[in-house]
Design a protein around this motif. Structure first.
Motif, PDB file in Angstrom:
ATOM      1  N   ALA A  26       0.833  -1.200   0.000  1.00 43.59           N
ATOM      2  CA  ALA A  26       0.000   0.000   0.000  1.00 43.59           C
ATOM      3  C   ALA A  26       0.870   1.254   0.000  1.00 43.59           C
ATOM      4  N   ARG A  27       1.929   1.234   0.794  1.00 48.39           N
ATOM      5  CA  ARG A  27       2.839   2.371   0.841  1.00 48.39           C
ATOM      6  C   ARG A  27       3.542   2.563  -0.505  1.00 48.39           C
ATOM      7  N   TRP A  28       4.046   1.466  -1.079  1.00 49.51           N
ATOM      8  CA  TRP A  28       4.789   1.540  -2.344  1.00 49.51           C
ATOM      9  C   TRP A  28       3.918   1.983  -3.508  1.00 49.51           C
ATOM     10  N   PHE A  29       2.632   1.590  -3.512  1.00 48.57           N
ATOM     11  CA  PHE A  29       1.733   1.933  -4.612  1.00 48.57           C
ATOM     12  C   PHE A  29       0.822   3.107  -4.274  1.00 48.57           C
ATOM     13  N   ASP A  30       1.118   3.788  -3.172  1.00 44.51           N
ATOM     14  CA  ASP A  30       0.401   4.990  -2.759  1.00 44.51           C
ATOM     15  C   ASP A  30      -1.120   4.773  -2.709  1.00 44.51           C
ATOM     16  N   THR A  31      -1.514   3.757  -1.966  1.00 41.88           N
ATOM     17  CA  THR A  31      -2.929   3.451  -1.785  1.00 41.88           C
ATOM     18  C   THR A  31      -3.125   2.926  -0.363  1.00 41.88           C
ATOM     19  N   THR A  32      -4.288   2.392  -0.086  1.00 42.34           N
ATOM     20  CA  THR A  32      -4.578   1.895   1.263  1.00 42.34           C
ATOM     21  C   THR A  32      -4.446   0.366   1.320  1.00 42.34           C
ATOM     22  N   PRO A  33      -4.179  -0.188   2.496  1.00 43.96           N
ATOM     23  CA  PRO A  33      -4.152  -1.651   2.629  1.00 43.96           C
ATOM     24  C   PRO A  33      -5.479  -2.300   2.212  1.00 43.96           C
ATOM     25  N   ASN A  34      -6.604  -1.661   2.538  1.00 47.36           N
ATOM     26  CA  ASN A  34      -7.906  -2.216   2.149  1.00 47.36           C
ATOM     27  C   ASN A  34      -8.060  -2.278   0.637  1.00 47.36           C
ATOM     28  N   ASN A  35      -7.517  -1.297  -0.077  1.00 49.14           N
ATOM     29  CA  ASN A  35      -7.587  -1.304  -1.534  1.00 49.14           C
ATOM     30  C   ASN A  35      -6.766  -2.464  -2.108  1.00 49.14           C
ATOM     31  N   ILE A  36      -5.590  -2.712  -1.552  1.00 55.19           N
ATOM     32  CA  ILE A  36      -4.758  -3.828  -2.009  1.00 55.19           C
ATOM     33  C   ILE A  36      -5.496  -5.153  -1.761  1.00 55.19           C
ATOM     34  N   ARG A  37      -6.080  -5.320  -0.577  1.00 54.21           N
ATOM     35  CA  ARG A  37      -6.844  -6.546  -0.263  1.00 54.21           C
ATOM     36  C   ARG A  37      -8.015  -6.723  -1.224  1.00 54.21           C
ATOM     37  N   SER A  38      -8.720  -5.634  -1.495  1.00 57.15           N
ATOM     38  CA  SER A  38      -9.864  -5.678  -2.396  1.00 57.15           C
ATOM     39  C   SER A  38      -9.430  -6.068  -3.811  1.00 57.15           C
ATOM     40  N   LEU A  39      -8.358  -5.448  -4.294  1.00 58.65           N
ATOM     41  CA  LEU A  39      -7.865  -5.776  -5.634  1.00 58.65           C
ATOM     42  C   LEU A  39      -7.437  -7.234  -5.720  1.00 58.65           C
ATOM     43  N   ALA A  40      -6.770  -7.725  -4.691  1.00 61.45           N
ATOM     44  CA  ALA A  40      -6.333  -9.125  -4.677  1.00 61.45           C
ATOM     45  C   ALA A  40      -7.537 -10.061  -4.753  1.00 61.45           C
ATOM     46  N   THR A  41      -8.605  -9.728  -4.062  1.00 64.89           N
ATOM     47  CA  THR A  41      -9.820 -10.545  -4.095  1.00 64.89           C
ATOM     48  C   THR A  41     -10.438 -10.530  -5.488  1.00 64.89           C
ATOM     49  N   HIS A  42     -10.502  -9.362  -6.115  1.00 68.14           N
ATOM     50  CA  HIS A  42     -11.085  -9.244  -7.454  1.00 68.14           C
ATOM     51  C   HIS A  42     -10.242  -9.967  -8.499  1.00 68.14           C
ATOM     52  N   PHE A  43      -8.912  -9.897  -8.384  1.00 65.73           N
ATOM     53  CA  PHE A  43      -8.055 -10.603  -9.338  1.00 65.73           C
ATOM     54  C   PHE A  43      -8.233 -12.105  -9.195  1.00 65.73           C
ATOM     55  N   LYS A  44      -8.367 -12.582  -7.955  1.00 64.66           N
ATOM     56  CA  LYS A  44      -8.548 -14.019  -7.704  1.00 64.66           C
ATOM     57  C   LYS A  44      -9.847 -14.503  -8.359  1.00 64.66           C
ATOM     58  N   LYS A  45     -10.898 -13.686  -8.282  1.00 66.55           N
ATOM     59  CA  LYS A  45     -12.185 -14.048  -8.874  1.00 66.55           C
ATOM     60  C   LYS A  45     -12.207 -13.855 -10.389  1.00 66.55           C
ATOM     61  N   GLY A  46     -11.258 -13.086 -10.920  1.00 68.95           N
ATOM     62  CA  GLY A  46     -11.238 -12.814 -12.358  1.00 68.95           C
ATOM     63  C   GLY A  46     -12.133 -11.660 -12.763  1.00 68.95           C
ATOM     64  N   ASP A  47     -12.496 -10.805 -11.804  1.00 73.94           N
ATOM     65  CA  ASP A  47     -13.392  -9.684 -12.079  1.00 73.94           C
ATOM     66  C   ASP A  47     -12.728  -8.559 -12.881  1.00 73.94           C
ATOM     67  N   ILE A  48     -11.418  -8.424 -12.774  1.00 75.29           N
ATOM     68  CA  ILE A  48     -10.707  -7.341 -13.455  1.00 75.29           C
ATOM     69  C   ILE A  48      -9.973  -7.955 -14.637  1.00 75.29           C
TER      70      ILE A  48
END
Length: 65
Positions: A26-48
């Motif tokens: 989150a620090r390296w990509f200038d976002t929040t930890p919750n956003n990283i968790r959310s993106l990881a969940t969406h990538f796992k499901k194939g939503d993005i």
């Protein structure tokens, strides 16, 4: 104390960009930890479909193999 869960970030060409805890990414990509968790969940499901950077939990990748 439980071990920190590691996350991994890939480019579109499947090159590893970073490996670290959700807080580090989150620090390296200038976002929040919750956003990283959310993106990881969406990538796992194939939503993005065509992300610039893909985030995964390392333990999720180990389950696939």
């Amino acid at each position: 104390m439980r071990p920190a869960k590691l996350y991994i970030a890939y480019t579109q060409d499947d090159e590893v960009v970073a490996i670290g805890t959700v807080e580090q990414l989150a620090r390296w990509f200038d976002t929040t930890p919750n956003n990283i968790r959310s993106l990881a969940t969406h990538f796992k499901k194939g939503d993005i479909k065509e992300p610039r950077v893909k985030f995964y939990r390392v333990e999720d990748l180990e389950e696939v193999e």
